[in-house]
Design a protein around this motif. Structure first.
Motif, short mmCIF file in Angstrom:
data_model
loop_
_atom_site.label_atom_id
_atom_site.label_comp_id
_atom_site.label_asym_id
_atom_site.label_seq_id
_atom_site.Cartn_x
_atom_site.Cartn_y
_atom_site.Cartn_z
N UNK A 208 0.82 -1.21 0.00
CA UNK A 208 0.00 0.00 0.00
C UNK A 208 0.86 1.26 0.00
N UNK A 209 1.95 1.22 0.73
CA UNK A 209 2.84 2.39 0.77
C UNK A 209 3.44 2.66 -0.61
N UNK A 215 1.03 7.76 -5.99
CA UNK A 215 -0.08 8.70 -6.13
C UNK A 215 0.29 10.11 -5.67
N UNK A 216 1.06 10.22 -4.59
CA UNK A 216 1.40 11.55 -4.06
C UNK A 216 2.73 12.08 -4.61
N UNK A 217 3.38 11.30 -5.48
CA UNK A 217 4.55 11.80 -6.16
C UNK A 217 5.87 11.59 -5.47
N UNK A 218 5.95 10.61 -4.56
CA UNK A 218 7.23 10.30 -3.90
C UNK A 218 7.97 9.27 -4.74
N UNK A 219 9.22 9.57 -5.09
CA UNK A 219 10.05 8.67 -5.90
C UNK A 219 11.38 8.43 -5.20
N UNK A 220 12.15 7.50 -5.74
CA UNK A 220 13.49 7.26 -5.21
C UNK A 220 14.34 8.53 -5.30
N UNK A 221 14.14 9.30 -6.36
CA UNK A 221 14.97 10.48 -6.59
C UNK A 221 14.63 11.63 -5.64
N UNK A 239 7.34 8.92 7.78
CA UNK A 239 7.74 8.78 9.17
C UNK A 239 8.07 10.09 9.87
N UNK A 240 7.83 11.22 9.19
CA UNK A 240 8.02 12.52 9.85
C UNK A 240 7.04 12.66 11.00
N UNK A 241 5.81 12.23 10.77
CA UNK A 241 4.82 12.11 11.83
C UNK A 241 4.94 10.71 12.41
N UNK A 242 5.35 10.58 13.67
CA UNK A 242 5.62 9.25 14.23
C UNK A 242 4.36 8.48 14.61
N UNK A 243 4.54 7.18 14.82
CA UNK A 243 3.47 6.33 15.32
C UNK A 243 3.06 5.22 14.38
N UNK A 244 3.27 5.42 13.09
CA UNK A 244 2.80 4.43 12.13
C UNK A 244 3.77 3.26 11.99
N UNK A 245 5.06 3.55 12.12
CA UNK A 245 6.03 2.46 12.18
C UNK A 245 5.84 1.64 13.43
N UNK A 246 5.64 2.31 14.54
CA UNK A 246 5.43 1.62 15.81
C UNK A 246 4.21 0.71 15.73
N UNK A 247 3.16 1.16 15.07
CA UNK A 247 1.95 0.36 14.94
C UNK A 247 2.20 -0.94 14.21
N UNK A 248 3.17 -0.94 13.30
CA UNK A 248 3.52 -2.14 12.54
C UNK A 248 4.64 -2.94 13.20
N UNK A 296 -5.26 1.21 -5.92
CA UNK A 296 -5.88 2.13 -4.95
C UNK A 296 -5.45 1.68 -3.56
N UNK A 297 -4.69 2.52 -2.86
CA UNK A 297 -4.18 2.13 -1.54
C UNK A 297 -5.13 2.59 -0.44
N UNK A 298 -5.23 1.74 0.60
CA UNK A 298 -5.99 2.15 1.78
C UNK A 298 -5.27 3.32 2.45
N UNK A 299 -6.01 4.19 3.17
CA UNK A 299 -5.40 5.36 3.77
C UNK A 299 -4.32 4.99 4.80
#
Length: 301
Positions: A208-209, A215-221, A239-248, A296-299
């Motif tokens: 999903x990531x 979709x939001x335009x993040x690339x390797x470059x 990961x700028x906003x924390x908590x989502x890595x911890x959840x996983x 289509x990725x889940x939020x």
């Protein structure tokens, strides 16, 4: 992994596995370990792939495998999402002057055993009221060799595999054509064992990531630059906003790592199957939902 389907998972000249599924496995490794190279590829056949996952020999089955009800329930697998929407097709020699699958009445057709392809072939013949003689071969290499030798009038598998085999395995690609019909739905994607709930979360959210990042335009470059974005969604992904890595149960930089080392879904598709590869597939159903596709990725929030 598959033992060798160009575009999905096949060893290159150095023996290193390349393809959409191979890159997805590297993305999982980058998310979990911070290093996309920390993955061990285990080639499996159509007969051994499910046993390898059930027995624990492998942790995730990612080899262009179709997701179905019986595989979910009777075989005890969890589906972690679809990374390629496909459909079963047929390839025939151009000289046969066959333009539609219905014209295969009385034909011999090469097919792999223990696959949805074999069952779909029988369903198609019954549905259309035609007679097809399956020639069951144990591997993709055997099937391709039998087709090239003239033992079969046609060969059938997922249309994407036929396109890949046409350019990578046939002596004269221009002498063969993939017929336009798709006789089944083949949603391909990674699977894990029932009971591995946290692992299922990790594998599913890696996929999903990758889709959301495209979709939001993040690339390797640009992934380093994107860390400075004020977009709340991008801040959560990277990961700028924390908590989502911890959840996983992962480092907060899990998605940043996989995107920097492997790339978003579109980048991976382009270099393995799409216009940046020898296969040259159009995105089609595998394009983003914003461009008429099904990705289509889940939020991520």
């Amino acid at each position: 992994m598959n033992t060798g389907v160009a575009g999905f998972s096949a060893p290159d000249a150095r023996g290193v596995f390349q393809g959409l599924d191979a890159e997805f496995c590297r993305a999982i490794a980058a998310a979990v370990f911070g290093d996309s190279s920390k993955v061990r590829f285990v080639p499996t056949t159509y007969q051994t792939r499910f046993v390898a996952l059930q027995s624990g020999e492998i942790d995730v089955l990612a080899r262009n495998v179709t997701q179905t009800l019986m595989r979910d329930t009777a075989l005890g697998f969890n589906m972690a999402g679809v990374n390629f929407y496909d459909g079963q097709g047929f390839m025939v020699p151009k000289r046969a002057n066959i333009t539609a699958a219905k014209q295969l009445d009385g034909a011999t057709v090469c097919v792999l055993p223990g696959s949805t392809t074999e069952l779909n072939l029988a369903d198609f013949a019954r549905r259309e009221g035609i007679r097809i003689q399956p020639v069951v071969l144990s591997s993709m290499d055997e099937m391709t060799a039998a087709y090239q030798s003239g033992r079969c009038d046609a060969m059938t598998t997922d249309a994407s595999q036929l396109a890949a085999l046409r350019v990578s395995a046939l002596r004269e690609p221009e002498a063969h054509v993939v017929l336009p019909e798709r006789v089944s739905k083949e949603p391909l994607g990674p699977m894990v064992r029932h009971g591995d709930d946290q692992w299922l979360d990790v594998v599913a959210w890696v996929l999903r990531a990758m889709i959301e990042a495209e979709e939001v335009g993040i690339t390797r470059a640009n992934v380093d630059e994107m860390r400075r974005s004020q977009d709340p969604n991008i801040q959560r992904i990277l990961g700028v906003t924390p908590g989502f890595g911890k959840a996983l149960g992962l480092d907060e930089a899990w998605a940043f790592n996989l995107l920097k080392q492997v790339g978003n879904y579109g980048e991976v598709f382009d270099r393995t199957l799409g216009q940046g590869s020898p296969i040259g597939l159009e995105r089609g159903l595998n394009d983003l939902w914003t461009r008429g596709g099904l990705m289509y990725a889940l939020p991520l929030r």
